[in-house]
Design a protein around this motif. Structure first.
Motif, short mmCIF file in Angstrom:
data_model
loop_
_atom_site.label_atom_id
_atom_site.label_comp_id
_atom_site.label_asym_id
_atom_site.label_seq_id
_atom_site.Cartn_x
_atom_site.Cartn_y
_atom_site.Cartn_z
N SER A 51 0.86 -1.20 0.00
CA SER A 51 0.00 0.00 0.00
C SER A 51 0.88 1.24 0.00
CB SER A 51 -0.90 -0.01 1.24
OG SER A 51 -0.13 0.19 2.42
N TRP A 52 0.27 2.41 -0.11
CA TRP A 52 1.05 3.65 -0.15
C TRP A 52 1.82 3.88 1.15
CZ3 TRP A 52 0.33 7.36 3.52
CH2 TRP A 52 -0.86 7.27 4.28
N ALA A 53 1.30 3.34 2.27
CA ALA A 53 1.93 3.59 3.58
C ALA A 53 3.07 2.61 3.88
CB ALA A 53 0.88 3.50 4.68
N ASP A 54 3.13 1.51 3.15
CA ASP A 54 4.10 0.46 3.49
C ASP A 54 5.56 0.93 3.41
OD1 ASP A 54 2.27 -1.41 4.24
OD2 ASP A 54 2.15 -2.36 2.26
N PRO A 55 5.98 1.71 2.39
CA PRO A 55 7.36 2.19 2.39
C PRO A 55 7.71 3.04 3.61
CG PRO A 55 6.40 2.42 0.21
CD PRO A 55 5.28 2.05 1.14
N LEU A 56 6.76 3.87 4.05
CA LEU A 56 7.00 4.70 5.24
C LEU A 56 7.09 3.83 6.49
CD1 LEU A 56 4.56 7.67 4.50
CD2 LEU A 56 7.04 7.57 4.12
#
Length: 261
Positions: free
Chosen positions: A140-145
């Motif tokens: 998801s978009w939050a996974d790298p963070l």
């Protein structure tokens, strides 16, 4: 800003020194890569005899191992204090450190940089990509963070534990050390903790929380919902252990009386 400037100056000088002996640097990188390959092959050998390990598939354990390598690489690059007792206490080099207007622990971290250790993070990410592609993991978009947050937490846990071990030298300055044993215990964090008995699981979670370096944060990306709480405790445990280690360090420095004559 002062501390950041000091870090980049030390890092620049370190890289100039290492690049003077390029062959030695290449051999060291190859040696580290070989060591990681041996561990990787060990996992493949184990799963050559079984399809599951307490419910974990081969690719899931490979993914956990790859994740573990990333915070461990940061620890290896910045927290090389395994010889703190002999070098800084027994030989008295801490006297030199304490004459400078900068925190003593930060100075020792700068003096003991091994930035080539960061190469292990590249290997770890490559292993995660390999295992993740086989598992069909979708990010998801939050996974790298969250990945960066979990990695920072894991590195702080490792750093905090080993700084606390180094602090023992302020009260007991004998040359004997438990550092090598602790390095071996830390390797347990690269495997799922539920394959161990309850005592070892408790130790790896709350006493020597190496499980937060590998399996717990990796569980988020493997979508193991029963371990999500532990995954998000990773940065909390990292901050807690590192702050505690700095507190013990400051108290230990107050007890330090020099190497004598």
């Amino acid at each position: 800003m002062f501390y950041a400037s000091m870090f980049f100056q030390y890092a620049g000088q370190y890289m100039k020194t290492r690049l003077q002996y390029r062959a030695d640097l290449v051999v060291e990188l190859f040696s580290d890569l070989l060591s990681q390959a041996v561990n990787f092959i060990f996992i493949l050998v184990v799963f050559g005899h079984t399809s599951l390990l307490n419910g974990w598939s081969r690719d899931e354990i490979i993914f956990i191992y790859g994740f573990f390598l990333v915070p461990y690489a940061l620890f290896s690059a910045f927290f090389n204090i395994w010889d703190f007792n002999e070098r800084y206490i027994v030989k008295g080099e801490l006297d030199r450190i304490l004459t400078r207007p900068i925190h003593s622990l930060f100075q020792i971290i700068l003096e003991r940089l091994e930035l080539e250790g960061l190469f292990g993070a590249i290997t770890g990410i490559a292993i995660m990509v390999y295992a993740g592609s086989r598992l069909g993991i979708e990010l998801s978009w939050a996974d790298p963070l969250l990945f960066l947050l979990f990695v920072a937490g894991g590195a702080l846990i490792y750093g905090g534990v080993f700084v606390m071990l180094a602090c023992i030298s302020f009260w007991a300055d004998a040359k004997t050390s438990i550092m090598p044993m602790m390095y071996n215990i830390g390797n347990y964090g690269r495997y799922p903790v539920d394959i161990y008995n309850k005592v070892i699981r408790f130790v790896l979670t709350w006493i020597l929380p190496f499980a937060f370096v590998g399996v717990y944060p990796a569980a988020w990306f493997l979508r193991k919902e029963e371990w999500y709480v532990y995954a998000f405790l990773t940065p909390v445990m990292g901050i807690l252990f590192f702050v505690l280690s700095v507190f013990l360090w400051n108290e230990g420095v107050k007890k330090y009386r020099g190497a004598g004559n």
